[in-house]
Design a protein around this motif. Sequence first.
Motif, PDB file in Angstrom:
ATOM      1  N   CYS A 270     -25.755  24.172  26.136  1.00  0.00           N
ATOM      2  CA  CYS A 270     -25.180  24.792  24.873  1.00  0.00           C
ATOM      3  C   CYS A 270     -24.494  23.723  24.107  1.00  0.00           C
ATOM      4  O   CYS A 270     -23.565  22.960  24.885  1.00  0.00           O
ATOM      5  CB  CYS A 270     -24.382  25.924  25.572  1.00  0.00           C
ATOM      6  SG  CYS A 270     -23.281  27.090  24.263  1.00  0.00           S
TER       7      CYS A 270
ATOM      8  N   CYS B  33     -21.689  24.814  22.396  1.00  0.00           N
ATOM      9  CA  CYS B  33     -20.566  25.460  21.718  1.00  0.00           C
ATOM     10  C   CYS B  33     -19.206  24.922  21.975  1.00  0.00           C
ATOM     11  O   CYS B  33     -19.251  24.072  22.928  1.00  0.00           O
ATOM     12  CB  CYS B  33     -20.550  27.053  22.253  1.00  0.00           C
ATOM     13  SG  CYS B  33     -19.726  27.116  23.690  1.00  0.00           S
TER      14      CYS B  33
ATOM     15  N   CYS C 180     -18.613  24.985  26.002  1.00  0.00           N
ATOM     16  CA  CYS C 180     -19.302  24.368  26.791  1.00  0.00           C
ATOM     17  C   CYS C 180     -19.114  22.698  26.582  1.00  0.00           C
ATOM     18  O   CYS C 180     -19.436  21.899  27.483  1.00  0.00           O
ATOM     19  CB  CYS C 180     -20.695  24.557  26.578  1.00  0.00           C
ATOM     20  SG  CYS C 180     -21.392  26.466  27.112  1.00  0.00           S
TER      21      CYS C 180
ATOM     22  N   HIS D 193     -18.396  31.463  23.765  1.00  0.00           N
ATOM     23  CA  HIS D 193     -19.662  31.042  24.340  1.00  0.00           C
ATOM     24  C   HIS D 193     -20.823  32.240  24.162  1.00  0.00           C
ATOM     25  O   HIS D 193     -21.824  31.917  23.712  1.00  0.00           O
ATOM     26  CB  HIS D 193     -19.419  30.653  25.877  1.00  0.00           C
ATOM     27  CG  HIS D 193     -20.886  30.342  26.352  1.00  0.00           C
ATOM     28  ND1 HIS D 193     -21.891  29.314  26.018  1.00  0.00           N
ATOM     29  CD2 HIS D 193     -21.635  31.262  27.233  1.00  0.00           C
ATOM     30  CE1 HIS D 193     -22.903  29.432  26.792  1.00  0.00           C
ATOM     31  NE2 HIS D 193     -22.942  30.761  27.575  1.00  0.00           N
TER      32      HIS D 193
HETATM   33 ZN   LIG Z   1     -21.442  27.480  25.214  1.00  0.00          ZN
END
Ligand SMILES: [Zn+2]
Length: 393
Positions: A326, A328, A331, A357
């Motif tokens: 991920c 984001c 993360c 997230h």
């Molecule tokens: Zn994430």
Amino acid sequence: TLPSSASARIPLPSGLQFEVLKTEGHARRGRLTLNHGVVETPIFMPVGTYGTVKGVMPRSLEEMGAQIILGNTFHLWLRPGMDVLRPFGGLHRFEGWHKPILTDSGGFQVWSLGDMRKISEEGVKFASPVNGDKLFLTPEVSMQIQHVLNSDVVMQFDECTPYIMGDKASGRLTTEKEARYSMELSLRWAKRCQLEFERLQNPNALFGIVQGGMFTHLRDESLAGLELLDFPGLAVGGLSVGEPKAEMLRVLEHIGPRLPAHKPHYLMGVGTPEDLVDGVANGIDMFDCVMPTRNARNGHLFTRYGDLRLRNTRYKTDERPLDESCSCYTCTNFSRAYLHHLDRCGEMLGPMLTSVHNLHYYLDLMREVRESLDAGGFEAFRRQFATDRARGV
Ligand SMILES: [Zn+2]
Ligand SMILES: CNc1nc2c(CC[C@H]3O[C@@H](OC)[C@H](OC)[C@@H]3O)c3nc(N)[nH]c(=O)c3cc2[nH]1
């Protein structure tokens, strides 16, 4: 002179264009142009019931690729009320979100008030859960509220037919007769919504909602009745209301492919990542669900490789991100150990980071679905998605 019947209705140029760019089976890759912007479909719509997606700033929503968010007639009518919202020209300027907004009509929320409400042909009487005021929500009032909200997509005022009638403990399923009455009431309310929407000269788009409970022949009758009114978009309601997953899929597999191909299809209140992929495969273009945000606040995280319960002690020292695939903000910058710590301490940054997230995961899943449709590889994507989700975090 024009005939005086409804056929003389001059439909306003609705604030909606929809084009289907590609199909693969019943799955569609589309583009929805609304008054506040263009939406690439299939799409997930974050729920912002009170004019905010809980704990997430509008600029974070933009950053994660949100294209359209939800608001709610019922909640915003109670608080802050139309006298506050009217001077802002609606919800966009008030909540600082200048892309499209879809508002639900209040039908579902009033229905979930349980026996604090009284339903009649005219509408629904209930006591405000906020201050006890006696309120009366009708198809016309719902249209007037959504006109003030100036939402790009307005949902008809409907009755969400329950799966279980009466209190949950009794477990009595809604009968075909009850489902028929409810579906036909929503059809009569659909017509009243359309008349009021046009009287208000609302420049946005009004969607009808297909009801009919778990009875596919009632779903067909509801769809036929709505098609006579020629809404620019249609939603499937009355699902994700406590029915078993198999029941939801049975109804969805029946009605999804029967929705008019040239109009956008919105499955209300659904669902898990698996439900979204199954929904796309059955012709759904738009989804909304409180799960990514609500579950985030309870430490229930979605990842490519399965779900993760943050409170589990195994994450106390886990230096990995929630989801190594991920991209984001959460993360990229924080570990499971840190998020576990915030959760344990009840720190407010915790739900903010987990909401980022989960929303990013849902939005990114739909981006990958769109890309797989663009490449003609949705079925292959669907198989890989299921394999990955079974791998474990
Ligand atoms: Zn994430
Ligand atoms: C969860 N399952 C589910 N949600 C549903 C919603 C609310 C959708 C969405 O509106 C949001 O408010 C902004 C709700 O969340 C508060 C919900 O996500 C529905 N709304 C209407 N009008 N008719 C339905 O038949 C219906 C069925 C649903 N099943």
